[in-house]
Scaffold this active site. Structure first.
Site, PDB file in Angstrom:
ATOM      1  N   ASP A 191       0.990  -1.104  -0.080  1.00  0.00           N
ATOM      2  CA  ASP A 191      -0.112   0.048   0.022  1.00  0.00           C
ATOM      3  C   ASP A 191       0.718   1.295   0.234  1.00  0.00           C
ATOM      4  O   ASP A 191       0.273   2.503   0.064  1.00  0.00           O
ATOM      5  CB  ASP A 191      -0.999  -0.022   0.904  1.00  0.00           C
ATOM      6  N   SER A 192       2.360   1.027   0.016  1.00  0.00           N
ATOM      7  CA  SER A 192       3.181   2.057  -0.158  1.00  0.00           C
ATOM      8  C   SER A 192       3.008   2.896  -1.682  1.00  0.00           C
ATOM      9  O   SER A 192       3.406   3.828  -1.830  1.00  0.00           O
ATOM     10  CB  SER A 192       4.807   1.629   0.078  1.00  0.00           C
ATOM     11  N   ASP A 219      -0.984  -6.505  -0.637  1.00  0.00           N
ATOM     12  CA  ASP A 219      -1.254  -5.746   0.886  1.00  0.00           C
ATOM     13  C   ASP A 219      -2.701  -5.163   0.836  1.00  0.00           C
ATOM     14  O   ASP A 219      -3.311  -4.712  -0.021  1.00  0.00           O
ATOM     15  CB  ASP A 219      -0.196  -4.375   0.522  1.00  0.00           C
ATOM     16  N   LYS A 244      -0.871  -9.386   2.960  1.00  0.00           N
ATOM     17  CA  LYS A 244      -0.452  -9.100   4.080  1.00  0.00           C
ATOM     18  C   LYS A 244      -1.404  -7.862   4.736  1.00  0.00           C
ATOM     19  O   LYS A 244      -1.875  -7.314   4.055  1.00  0.00           O
ATOM     20  CB  LYS A 244       1.052  -8.064   3.757  1.00  0.00           C
ATOM     21  N   GLU A 295      -1.344  -5.197   8.368  1.00  0.00           N
ATOM     22  CA  GLU A 295      -0.544  -4.595   9.661  1.00  0.00           C
ATOM     23  C   GLU A 295      -1.364  -4.962  10.975  1.00  0.00           C
ATOM     24  O   GLU A 295      -2.392  -5.075  10.952  1.00  0.00           O
ATOM     25  CB  GLU A 295      -0.380  -3.078   9.594  1.00  0.00           C
ATOM     26  N   GLU A 349       9.042  -3.795  10.856  1.00  0.00           N
ATOM     27  CA  GLU A 349       9.325  -2.520  10.248  1.00  0.00           C
ATOM     28  C   GLU A 349       9.854  -1.603  11.287  1.00  0.00           C
ATOM     29  O   GLU A 349       9.194  -1.567  12.442  1.00  0.00           O
ATOM     30  CB  GLU A 349       8.170  -2.005   9.536  1.00  0.00           C
TER      31      GLU A 349
HETATM   32  O1  KIV Z   1       3.377  -0.960   1.747  1.00  0.00           O
HETATM   33  C1  KIV Z   1       4.713  -1.482   1.787  1.00  0.00           C
HETATM   34  O2  KIV Z   1       5.314  -1.198   0.636  1.00  0.00           O
HETATM   35  C2  KIV Z   1       5.183  -2.231   2.787  1.00  0.00           C
HETATM   36  C3  KIV Z   1       6.450  -2.665   3.057  1.00  0.00           C
HETATM   37  C4  KIV Z   1       7.348  -1.391   3.343  1.00  0.00           C
HETATM   38  C5  KIV Z   1       6.831  -3.700   3.838  1.00  0.00           C
HETATM   39  O3  KIV Z   1       4.317  -2.665   3.584  1.00  0.00           O
END
Ligand code: KIV
Length: 285
Positions: A63-64, A102, A132, A134, A201
């Site tokens: 989600d970056s 994500d 993934k 959080e 992280e």
């Molecule tokens: O969203 C993302 O790119 C991440 C990584 C930095 C682990 O969660």
């Protein structure tokens, strides 16, 4: 010479390589053998193809993308539909790497039913092979529920960017004794809930090493030192495409400077009538 229209997407890796596809299962064996794991973020087909062929084990459609693709200050505005779209582009390019979609803010916090529904969409519509999310203790129920739907889940603890407002900024976590205890408890909750791996992280290196030793699932670090089982970087940081990079990043290329140079040269050639030249022109039959 390049052709127009361009050739179909390259089948750049022999089909036999598919047998060696990275899986959630094979990563557990990698940890047992003490082999390090490399993960990068990717958001489109072109870079995913390059990273996959380069042997990167996991490609995370993070989600970056809210920061590096969409230009937001945080990851919070990213939607599930947007992650699904980018996951589809990445999944299409990958022959070997495990594709992880994500789960953006709002796609799993309301209920664990919501979480499974979102994870299923990432797999079904995006082509993700894992998801993934959080959070540690608070995310355990959602992780367990998604794992029960046979979708491999990766956890993410420590500095969790979706918690920016609770954390009061992107702050390193685990610097006080109370925070260390919390980070370890979060990582253990993620493992117990059935995650196949966990991102650590933004935490002191000795804490990440301690967590890595205490867990049987692989840990993938970012700003967490060398003691993790693997490392992940955001591709824009790796390649020098970000305006600013955090101190834990090593830049492996300066594509930003190269792109600027190429664009300037193109602009000058167009202004000066030097492009296109004879060899760039179609001829009449
Ligand atoms: O969203 C993302 O790119 C991440 C990584 C930095 C682990 O969660």
């Amino acid at each position: 010479m390049s052709t127009y229209p361009p050739p179909p997407a390259a089948t750049h890796v022999a089909s036999s390589c598919r047998e060696h596809r990275v899986t959630a299962r094979s990563l557990a064996a990698r940890k047992r053998r003490g082999e390090k794991i490399a993960m990068l973020t990717a958001y489109d087909c072109a870079f995913a193809r390059i990273f996959d062929a380069a042997g990167i084990d996991l490609l995370l459609v993070g989600d970056s993308l809210g920061n590096v693709v969409q230009g937001h200050d945080t990851t919070l505005p990213v939607t599930l539909d947007e992650v699904i779209y980018h996951t589809r582009l990445v999944a299409r390019a990958c022959r070997r790497a495990l594709v992880v979609g994500d789960m953006p803010f709002g796609s799993y916090q309301v209920s664990s039913e919501d979480a499974v529904r979102s994870a299923i969409r990432l797999v079904k519509e995006g082509g993700a092979q894992a998801v993934k999310l959080e959070g540690g203790v608070v995310a355990a129920e959602a992780i367990a529920r998604i794992a029960r739907a046979d979708i491999p889940v990766m956890g993410h603890v420590g500095l969790t960017p979706q918690s920016i407002h609770r954390m009061g900024g992107f702050r390193v976590q685990g610097r006080t004794e109370a925070e260390r205890v919390r980070v370890l408890a979060d990582a253990q909750a993620v493992e117990e809930a059935g995650a196949f791996a966990v991102v650590l992280e933004g935490m002191p290196a000795d804490l990440a090493t301690d967590v890595t030793r205490k867990l049987s699932i692989p840990t993938i670090g970012i700003g967490a030192g060398p003691g993790c089982d693997g490392q992940v970087l955001v591709m824009h940081d790796l390649l020098g495409l970000s305006e600013w990079t955090p101190s834990f990043v090593r830049r492996y290329a300066d594509l930003g400077a190269q792109a600027a140079k190429a664009a300037r040269a193109f602009g000058e050639d167009v202004a000066g009538g030097k492009f296109p030249a004879e060899e760039h022109c179609y001829k009449a039959r």
